[in-house]
Design an enzyme around this catalytic site. Structure first.
Site, PDB file in Angstrom:
ATOM      1  N   SER A 293     -29.317 -58.384  32.216  1.00 23.78           N
ATOM      2  CA  SER A 293     -30.434 -59.611  32.407  1.00 23.78           C
ATOM      3  C   SER A 293     -31.465 -59.005  33.433  1.00 23.78           C
ATOM      4  CB  SER A 293     -29.861 -60.734  32.912  1.00 23.78           C
ATOM      5  OG  SER A 293     -30.263 -61.117  34.221  1.00 23.78           O
ATOM      6  N   LYS A 294     -32.767 -59.511  33.043  1.00 26.62           N
ATOM      7  CA  LYS A 294     -33.701 -59.044  33.720  1.00 26.62           C
ATOM      8  C   LYS A 294     -33.564 -59.552  35.322  1.00 26.62           C
ATOM      9  CE  LYS A 294     -38.836 -59.767  33.140  1.00 26.62           C
ATOM     10  NZ  LYS A 294     -39.910 -60.402  32.324  1.00 26.62           N
ATOM     11  N   ARG A 295     -33.183 -60.935  35.515  1.00 24.28           N
ATOM     12  CA  ARG A 295     -33.194 -61.404  36.560  1.00 24.28           C
ATOM     13  C   ARG A 295     -31.908 -60.932  37.436  1.00 24.28           C
ATOM     14  NH1 ARG A 295     -30.565 -66.027  37.567  1.00 24.28           N
ATOM     15  NH2 ARG A 295     -29.831 -66.215  35.562  1.00 24.28           N
ATOM     16  N   LYS A 296     -31.000 -60.556  36.701  1.00 30.00           N
ATOM     17  CA  LYS A 296     -29.570 -60.109  37.677  1.00 30.00           C
ATOM     18  C   LYS A 296     -29.527 -58.624  37.810  1.00 30.00           C
ATOM     19  CE  LYS A 296     -26.880 -63.858  35.817  1.00 30.00           C
ATOM     20  NZ  LYS A 296     -25.691 -64.098  34.854  1.00 30.00           N
ATOM     21  N   LEU A 300     -31.986 -52.879  34.517  1.00 30.32           N
ATOM     22  CA  LEU A 300     -32.490 -52.961  33.305  1.00 30.32           C
ATOM     23  C   LEU A 300     -33.763 -52.499  33.094  1.00 30.32           C
ATOM     24  CD1 LEU A 300     -31.995 -54.249  30.394  1.00 30.32           C
ATOM     25  CD2 LEU A 300     -32.830 -56.478  31.277  1.00 30.32           C
TER      26      LEU A 300
END
Ligand code: GLU
Length: 544
Positions: A293-296, A300
């Site tokens: 995930s981009k956020r976590k 990535l």
């Protein structure tokens, strides 16, 4: 409904006949079975590992088949556009050695240009106008609010959401009503008039996933937005046809839109390309797998690998390991063969999620870096340091002959076995830091201060830079014996009670004093590289 009049009113003026495009963008002259693939990123400024993953697959398949790989920029969505993003995409892919034959910023054959979708607006409109004339597309004047209300109602009724069938308010609107809306200057989009039926299922052969059963599309999707720019769906069909793509390999998040795309290819009279939907990159999060995930997950982003100083070759090797399950064995067997020789095949690609594991990448990185020559390693470190290193680290390159000696030792070049101490450029530069400046911070000694000082004083008393490794070591042994440590390991092991410790404890004191580290490559060689003056100075500073 007078479709011709409507088409003229919505898209007035002369548009090239569609055959013009067929001639302008002729079928490619390539060997039989050659695949034309593409990468079609949106310039959002975020280029991630999934892009690279799919890029490598596209590149290998195109080039192994004698075909072409091109780069198209999908910039139809202005809201998502970020300045400099296109340059960033091109640069990142180049860094990871993705070789395009043509496309945006590539400078190859431009027969199929322009490569930016915004520059192809006239082409899309010509096809939209044709659909309008044929009654297969229509204007829709629904406002955002109306669409939101429709959605809410559908959700409340537990129905499929969207603009379709009885909910497609403008699909069969009377001519007068359409003209009145146009007269009133209401904004509109143009939608496909779908002929599909969601109750009908069909089986589709995906080149990666195998046979998948999907429903027909029945959504009257938007094909031209109110600003006259097409949606992804429509541009995809037109471009992949005119650019003569034979195989669309893209992320599996697009599988859900496949029925729309197939209907578009059909209604436009285009031959469908083959599709392969690539699995997503997953990672373990505790006991469960989830998508990166981009956020976590900082890992990535492709920029993560550059900032951390991963060698692009190692990243590529890992991506290939995940893409074709027999790659790893092949590469182990033939470590010196160019990766291009690996028989990469789409049929060997994994159908469900590939598990991304940073530890595995680190292992691969250690191995790949251990295969470089000292000169290659130096060049790699230098490039990284110039972009990301500290001022001090940039200074390491002032004396390259010195640095080469350091790398030769730390990589075990010329020794019995290559060392695998280096994972990334960032870590490697930190690792060799003790060859520069002073050993400012030192690991803890395992002996008391008195013993430590006895070792350091005793060593300095007989130390000579001229001594070879053997003489040097026999002096360390003598020193050990003189202060109650066993000179031979086996004596110590036979009777631990009789000694304060062994020669290796004495060597450790010297090692920490000179390098700051309890673990290093061969200490005599380190002293030779550091030089007499620096060696003495460090021992004295440790003594104080
Ligand atoms: N522009 C789309 C994306 O960035 C491309 C998908 C495709 O390859 O067709 O996800």
């Amino acid at each position: 409904m007078d479709y011709n009049a409507l088409a003229e009113r919505l898209l007035p003026g002369e548009y090239p006949a569609l055959e013009t495009f067929e001639k302008r963008y002729p079928p490619r002259d390539l060997p039989k079975n050659a695949e034309v693939t593409r990468l079609a990123p949106s310039p959002t400024g975020f280029i991630h590992l999934g892009n690279l993953f799919v890029a490598i697959a596209n590149e290998r398949i195109a080039h192994r088949s004698g075909g072409k790989l091109y780069l198209r920029i999908e910039d139809t969505d202005l809201k998502r556009r970020v300045d400099g993003a296109v340059e960033a995409v091109i640069e990142a892919l180049k860094y990871f050695d993705i070789r395009f034959d043509e496309g945006a910023g590539i400078g190859g054959d431009d027969t199929y240009a322009p490569w930016y979708q915004r520059q192809r607006a006239e082409i899309y409109r010509a096809y939209v106008k044709d659909l309008l004339r044929r009654g297969r597309a229509y204007p829709c004047f629904c406002t955002e609010e109306e669409l939101a209300a429709l959605r809410e109602q559908q959700v409340a009724n537990k129905e499929v959401t969207g603009y379709y069938g009885k909910y497609a308010k403008w699909r069969d609107a009377p001519e007068a009503e359409v003209n009145a809306a146009l007269d009133a200057g209401k904004p509109y989009v143009i939608r496909l008039k779908s002929m599909g039926d969601a109750a009908r299922k069909f089986t589709f052969h995906d080149e990666i996933k195998g046979d998948v059963t999907v429903q027909e599309n029945d959504q009257d999707v938007v094909i031209l937005k109110s600003d006259g720019i097409p949606t992804y769906h429509f541009a995809h069909a037109v471009d992949d046809h005119l650019m003569r793509t034979t195989l669309v390999i893209r992320g599996e998040e697009w599988l859900a839109s496949l029925p729309i795309h197939l209907e578009l290819f059909d209604v436009l009279g285009f031959r469908r390309p083959k599709y392969g939907h690539n699995c997503s990159l997953m990672k373990m999060d505790g006991q469960s797998r989830r998508k990166l995930s981009k956020r976590k997950d900082p890992e990535l982003s492709l920029s993560y690998y550059r900032q951390e100083g991963y060698h692009p070759f190692a990243v590529k090797v890992y991506m290939l390991t995940l893409l074709n399950s027999d790659f790893e064995e092949w590469h182990m067997k033939f470590p010196d063969k160019p990766l291009e020789e690996f028989p990469f095949r789409i049929g060997k690609m994994s159908r469900s999620g590939a598990l991304f594991d940073l530890d595995k990448l680190n292992d691969i990185s250690r191995t790949e870096l251990s295969r470089l020559s000292a000169e290659e390693m130096l060049a790699f470190l230098k490039e990284w340091a110039q972009a990301f290193g500290t001022e001090e680290q940039k200074g390491y390159f002032a004396d390259e002959a010195y640095l080469l000696k350091v790398l030769t030792l730390c990589m075990g070049i010329g020794g019995k076995k290559r060392r695998k101490d280096f994972v990334t450029a960032k870590q490697a530069l930190a690792e060799i830091g003790y060859f520069f400046g002073d050993a400012a911070q030192r690991d803890a000694y395992r002996v008391d201060e008195e013993t430590r000082n006895a070792v350091l004083d005793g060593f300095l008393a007989t130390y000579s830079y001229e001594n070879d490794a053997q003489v040097w070591f026999s002096k360390v042994k003598e020193l050990a014996a003189s202060i109650g440590f066993a000179a031979e390991m086996r004596d110590y092991k036979a009777n631990t009670e009789a000694y304060k410790g062994s020669v290796s404890d004495v060597a450790e004191v010297l090692r920490i004093a000179v390098t700051g580290r309890a673990n290093t490559p061969d200490l005599w060689t380190i002293m030779q590289i550091l030089g007499e003056e620096r060696t003495r100075a460090r021992i004295l500073s440790a003594r104080a």
